[in-house]
Design an enzyme around this catalytic site. Structure first.
Site, short mmCIF file in Angstrom:
data_model
loop_
_atom_site.label_atom_id
_atom_site.label_comp_id
_atom_site.label_asym_id
_atom_site.label_seq_id
_atom_site.Cartn_x
_atom_site.Cartn_y
_atom_site.Cartn_z
CB CYS A 272 -1.01 0.01 1.13
SG CYS A 272 -0.30 0.02 2.78
CG HIS A 330 -4.88 1.07 3.37
ND1 HIS A 330 -4.00 0.46 2.48
CD2 HIS A 330 -5.86 1.60 2.61
CE1 HIS A 330 -4.46 0.64 1.25
NE2 HIS A 330 -5.59 1.33 1.30
CG ASP A 353 -6.40 3.14 -1.67
OD1 ASP A 353 -5.26 2.83 -2.06
OD2 ASP A 353 -6.95 2.60 -0.70
CG ASN A 393 -16.13 6.26 10.54
OD1 ASN A 393 -15.90 6.79 11.62
ND2 ASN A 393 -16.13 6.92 9.41
#
Ligand SMILES: *[C@@H]1O[C@H](CO)[C@@H](O)[C@H](O)[C@H]1NC(C)=O
Ligand SMILES: *[C@@H]1O[C@H](CO)[C@@H](O)[C@H](O)[C@H]1NC(C)=O
Ligand SMILES: *[C@@H]1O[C@H](CO)[C@@H](O)[C@H](O)[C@H]1NC(C)=O
Ligand SMILES: *[C@@H]1O[C@H](CO)[C@@H](O)[C@H](O)[C@H]1NC(C)=O
Ligand SMILES: CC(=O)N[C@H]1CO[C@H](CO)[C@@H](O)[C@@H]1O
Length: 653
Positions: A272, A330, A353, A393
């Protein structure tokens, strides 16, 4: 002008001066590099010229720009204004034309042509190529960023700091974005050309390239190699044979050059932070302000229910029973742009991303998603808000099972998205941006159940390779009666993005605890990855606490002299102390964009507790804040260490 011959003799695109005005100096390209929404002057020397009309035409989206003899350059549409004619009755005449592009122009490589029309004669002359970039300095550009300090950091800076590890033992490692390295900008442009969108419909792609929302989505798909000819192949298997271990990369240029040299076959391997750092390079090179973000305890919710399930056995061993996972960290990027497509209130930072996790409309890509839309849980605001919302979340439901029977369940609402961080502009420190993504959740202690026993794990110091790990297990009895408890501690190895593998250490013992007492049984002195299950002997109820953390590598440090001046030779010293109980050997690499032309590499062996010092000579070629970084790849134990030093290179007085 009657049938007289004319020739265009010399073209001078006045490259250097205009690149400085366009804040593109230092970007290396085979073309002149300019920003949209700004004028650019070129000189054209024409023999015997007195033309009726001239046209400049520019591709990729072909635009014809009549050269007007009067007026001011426009910044809302393409325009070309004849700036001056230098009178010279005998020799050639110089025409100086100022060409300007609108702030909404498509970015890309343009071929400039001059068409000179006389009554009987039309001639076309190629003037060369320009690369047009987004312009965060221009108020009407959709990537406009108000502050010069922020533009310096998020567009011009090539120094990166990536945060990894866990919130309790955060590790920062250097990354060189390398956007000024030779050939990199041209490779970034190639990324746009090779995209499936461009290959499928060149014209539409070129038109859409005026929009940073579109560009970000294309780049997020092209940085990974899933579904296209993209840059990096992901691999999380632990076996990186046939490629480079993702931890070994230290900058983007090595990766982008390798991709171009291999005829755009994917580079092996990325994880990542590598995908994010390469994406940051490409976006900064294209002129879109961008920063790298680390989300600690990042949920990967595969079934979209916003809950991550974790299973443990009654002895505190984590089981691989769920497809969902929590990555210890991440890494993604945020790019700064307007979002007219979302209506009012969503301009600003957008999550993008490039790590291939889930498909978005048929391709491995993610975003752009407005950080403000994630904060508001506005799930319908394009693109991919629900997935990113869950990453920061999701609730964690911890289930202890024995013989397929659920012994206890608890919900943790605080673990996921515990810390969202980025590099602070102008410094090498961390900036906590958690509050931009979410409001503080005011939930109590997560593992309180009806036995009245609370348990938590507390690391006493940041674990370091080669040293013991010290932690406390804190048990509190909230009930009126004393309790006899059993304590099961289990430690497992794991990769940052998956469930743990085998147990490498466990301990089981009895604990007696009085009412209202809080106990921290003997300080444990051992190694990693930890869960503790407290079992109430009487009721058989169990409470669990877990702590996942990484072990910090020993420091690799760099020292250099106080004052560093451009084009003046310097010496820096790389220092490393071997804290392992065995002699270690490996390859030391020192690099620095703008500081060292070639990487310095050496093979070293260091005895236990010995300190190595290696001098490195360099001559800075670029002024400003630069970074010298060192990496040490040890073969036994297999470890990659990184160190860095920022160096302020002074221009000569
Ligand atoms: C690309 O351009 C086409 C035609 O102008 C437009 O219909 C489409 O919505 C654009 N796509 C994106 C993703 O902006
Ligand atoms: C990762 O690389 C190893 C070694 O080349 C290979 O065996 C494995 O299949 C790769 N994994 C993935 C997911 O590509
Ligand atoms: C680690 O702990 C063990 C057992 O408590 C002890 O013998 C050893 O000296 C410790 N090692 C270090 C490096 O502190
Ligand atoms: C435990 O603590 C609570 C609050 O601090 C107190 O009200 C209670 O009397 C205590 N119980 C015992 C058995 O000491
Ligand atoms: C728009 C712009 O910056 N134009 C400059 C390009 O370079 C020439 C030569 O230095 C300047 O005169 C222009 O002002």
């Amino acid at each position: 002008w009657e049938g007289r011959e004319f020739k265009v003799r010399t073209i001078d695109l006045q490259q250097v001066q205009n690149q400085t005005h366009h804040k593109t100096d230092g970007l290396s390209s085979s073309t002149v590099v300019l920003r949209r929404g700004q004028a650019f002057t070129n000189s054209i020397f024409v023999l015997y010229s007195d033309t009726h009309s001239s046209l400049l035409s520019a591709g990729p989206v072909s635009v014809e720009v009549p050269v007007s003899r009067l007026g001011q350059p426009s910044l809302t549409q393409w325009s070309a204004v004849l700036e001056r004619r230098l009178p010279n009755p005998t020799g050639p005449r110089a025409l100086s034309v100022s060409l300007s592009s609108p702030a909404s122009a498509s970015i890309g490589v343009y071929t400039l042509q001059l068409r000179v029309e006389a009554r009987l004669n039309v001639k076309t002359h190629s003037l060369g190529q320009i690369t047009l970039l987004c312009n965060p300095w221009c108020q009407t550009d959709s990537v406009f960023l108000q502050s010069e300090d922020l533009r310096t950091e998020y567009v011009r800076s090539d120094i990166g700091l990536l945060f990894k590890g866990s919130p309790g033992n955060m590790v920062s490692r250097p990354w060189s974005f390398d956007q000024f390295e030779k050939g990199i900008l041209d490779i970034c442009m190639k990324l746009l050309q090779l995209s499936p969108q461009h290959q499928a419909d060149m014209r539409t792609d070129l038109q859409n390239r005026s929009n940073p929302v579109y560009i970000g989505r294309v780049i997020s798909a092209m940085v990974n190699s899933n579904d296209d000819k993209g840059v990096l192949m992901g691999n999380w298997s632990g076996d990186y044979s046939g490629g480079i271990n993702p931890s070994q990369w230290s900058g983007s240029a090595d990766i982008l050059k390798k991709w171009a040299e291999a005829q755009f076959r994917p580079v092996k391997y990325g994880q990542c932070w590598v995908f994010a750092a390469v994406m940051c390079t490409v976006m900064r090179a294209l002129g879109i302000p961008t920063r790298v973000i680390t989300n600690f305890n990042s949920a990967h919710d595969t079934d979209g229910n916003m809950v991550i399930e974790e299973y443990y056995n009654e002895m505190g061993k984590k089981l691989s029973m769920s497809k969902d996972s929590i990555w210890n960290f991440h890494v993604w990027v945020e790019s700064w742009m307007k979002r007219p497509d979302l209506g009012q209130g969503y301009d600003g930072w957008q999550v993008l991303d490039a790590t291939p996790q889930e498909k978005s409309a048929g391709m491995f890509r993610c975003g752009p998603a407005a950080v403000k839309a994630i904060y508001q849980k506005k799930v319908e605001a394009q693109y991919d808000v629900p997935f990113i919302f869950a990453e920061v979340n999701a609730d964690v439901r911890t289930i202890i099972i024995k013989d397929k029977k659920v012994l206890s369940t608890s919900i943790d609402k605080k673990r996921v998205g515990a810390l969202i961080s980025t590099k602070r502009p102008g410094s090498m420190l961390m900036q906590d941006i958690t509050s931009e993504y979410k409001t503080e959740k005011a939930f109590g202690f997560p593992f309180l159940i009806n036995t009245g026993i609370e348990v938590s794990l507390q690391l006493l110091k940041a674990p370091v390779v080669g040293e013991n790990i010290s932690f406390n297990v804190i048990i509190t009895n909230n009930m009126a009666a004393p309790k006899l408890l059993k304590k099961h501690v289990n430690a497992q190895n794991k990769e940052y993005n998956r469930n743990p593998t085998g147990t490498f250490w466990e301990a089981h013992d009895d604990v007696k605890i009085a009412p209202n007492e809080s106990k921290s049984p003997a300080v444990e002195d051992y190694m990693v990855n930890l869960a503790v299950v407290i079992e109430d002997v009487e009721s058989q109820e169990r409470v669990l606490a877990s702590e996942e953390f990484n072990i910090r590598s020993p420091a690799l440090s760099i020292q250099n002299e106080f004052s560093v001046v451009i084009n003046t030779p310097q010496v820096a010293t790389v220092t490393f102390t071997n804290l392992f109980n065995v002699a270690v050997s490996g390859e030391l690499t020192v690099s620095g964009s703008g500081l060292l032309e070639e990487k310095a590499q050496m093979t070293i062996t260091i005895q236990p507790r010995e300190t190595m010092k290696r001098p490195v000579n360099f001559t800075p070629k670029m002024a400003g804040a630069k970074m010298l970084s060192a990496s040490l790849v040890l073969t036994n134990p297999p470890t990659v260490l990184h160190g860095f030093k920022t160096i302020n290179v002074q221009a000569p007085a």
